[in-house]
Design an enzyme around this catalytic site. Structure first.
Site, PDB file in Angstrom:
ATOM      1  N   ASP A  49      -8.008   4.366  -9.353  1.00 17.69           N
ATOM      2  CA  ASP A  49      -7.383   3.312  -8.542  1.00 17.69           C
ATOM      3  C   ASP A  49      -5.994   2.978  -9.086  1.00 17.69           C
ATOM      4  O   ASP A  49      -5.855   2.458 -10.179  1.00 17.69           O
ATOM      5  CB  ASP A  49      -8.247   2.048  -8.596  1.00 17.69           C
ATOM      6  N   TYR A  54       2.323  -0.423  -9.582  1.00 17.01           N
ATOM      7  CA  TYR A  54       1.984  -0.163 -10.994  1.00 17.01           C
ATOM      8  C   TYR A  54       3.010   0.762 -11.662  1.00 17.01           C
ATOM      9  O   TYR A  54       3.058   0.867 -12.884  1.00 17.01           O
ATOM     10  CB  TYR A  54       0.589   0.465 -11.156  1.00 17.01           C
ATOM     11  N   LYS A  79      -2.060   1.593  -3.074  1.00 15.58           N
ATOM     12  CA  LYS A  79      -1.896   0.341  -2.297  1.00 15.58           C
ATOM     13  C   LYS A  79      -0.463   0.148  -1.853  1.00 15.58           C
ATOM     14  O   LYS A  79       0.478   0.525  -2.549  1.00 15.58           O
ATOM     15  CB  LYS A  79      -2.323  -0.864  -3.150  1.00 15.58           C
ATOM     16  N   HIS A 112      -2.038  -4.452  -0.441  1.00 21.27           N
ATOM     17  CA  HIS A 112      -2.249  -4.983  -1.796  1.00 21.27           C
ATOM     18  C   HIS A 112      -2.501  -6.491  -1.814  1.00 21.27           C
ATOM     19  O   HIS A 112      -3.226  -6.996  -2.674  1.00 21.27           O
ATOM     20  CB  HIS A 112      -1.023  -4.650  -2.668  1.00 21.27           C
TER      21      HIS A 112
END
Ligand code: A2P
Length: 275
Positions: A49, A54, A79, A112
């Protein structure tokens, strides 16, 4: 209870099978993210994930490619970030993510966060992305019941998943029952309360009783509650340890007593303030 193992799957309302256990890579720095994903895949994880925000999609993609495991055997989630929400920008964002991940599809694409004035257009974009086969399933993250109700009232395609912070110290049973009633998989992120509750004496007592680590108690709890769970670790030993949760079961009395641990603790952001 069904006998769980690392390969246990749950079927989503979009007919896609989701591995019940995966690796979260939030806050894994790019270099350590690469080795974390390699270690996880070696340890048997088949669900990774990540998210555009990120900043490590590229390393996730490199690690999947270098692992030698066929792409089709790995469940890959990313996401849509807030700044990319909206119809046209979401269509561009998935292409960037796929390019970073070095794949032509993801298994699950999630909104998200329920950004107030954009989330409806983003959902329309996700349906197009799904029909273009750039993702197998579509879902949301950080949605509360009213965000889900709004979406359900407007759409013919229900989200396959809602990924939210969930652990015994933030135990939102109402949201879990709502998701279960709609066939929406609830996926627990930060199941270790982001590391903040690992030394809680209540957790330690159960860890001692079951001869498991504190992290293993929290992960096993999420699985026994019926959720999908994605503990984050960048440490190879802890990655292996977190997957070693299939040789014990928390008994019914202890599951009941863990229900009293809820203290509404949010270690990440708070979607309850978003209308
Ligand atoms: P690390 O990456 O150094 O292992 P969450 O998934 O709830 O957000 O928790 C992630 C945090 O918990 C990270 O700080 C991670 O650190 C730590 N962590 C993950 N697994 C374990 C474990 N088995 N024991 C102790 N800390 C852990």
């Amino acid at each position: 209870m069904e006998k769980l193992n690392i390969n246990s799957m749950i079927k989503s309302n979009q007919d896609v099978l989701v591995p019940r256990f995966g690796l979260g890579v939030w806050k894994s720095k790019p270099k350590e993210c690469y080795s974390a994903v390699i270690s996880a895949l070696k340890a048997g994880y088949r669900h990774i994930d990540t998210a555009a925000i990120y900043g490590n999609e590229s390393e996730v993609g490199d690690a999947i490619r270098d692992s030698g495991i066929p792409r089709s055997e790995i469940f890959l989630v990313t996401k849509l970030w807030n700044a990319d929400q909206g119809y046209d920008s979401a269509l561009k964002a998935i292409d960037r993510s796929l390019s970073n991940l070095k794949t032509d599809y993801v298994d699950m694409y999630l909104i998200h966060f329920p950004v107030a004035d954009k989330r409806k257009d983003s959902w329309r974009a996700l349906q197009k992305i799904q029909s273009d086969k750039k993702t197998k399933a579509i879902g949301v993250s950080n949605y509360m019941i009213w965000h889900l109700e709004e979406l359900i009232n407007e759409t013919e395609v229900l989200p396959a998943m809602n990924q939210v912070e969930y652990h015994p110290f933030l135990n939102n049973n109402e949201l879990l029952s709502f998701c279960n009633s709609k066939g929406i998989i609830l996926e627990a992120y930060s199941p270790l309360a982001h590391g903040q509750k690992l030394n809680d004496p209540k957790v330690s007592e159960l860890a001692k009783k079951y001869n498991k680590s504190n992290a293993q108690i929290l992960i096993r709890w999420s699985l026994q509650k019926g959720m999908v769970v994605i503990p984050k670790s960048a440490n190879p030993e802890r990655i292996v340890q977190n997957a070693d949760v299939y040789d014990f079961e928390i008994n019914a009395a202890d599951m009941v007593s863990m229900e009293s641990w809820d203290e509404g603790l949010r270690t990440c952001w708070d979607p309850t303030t978003v209308e």
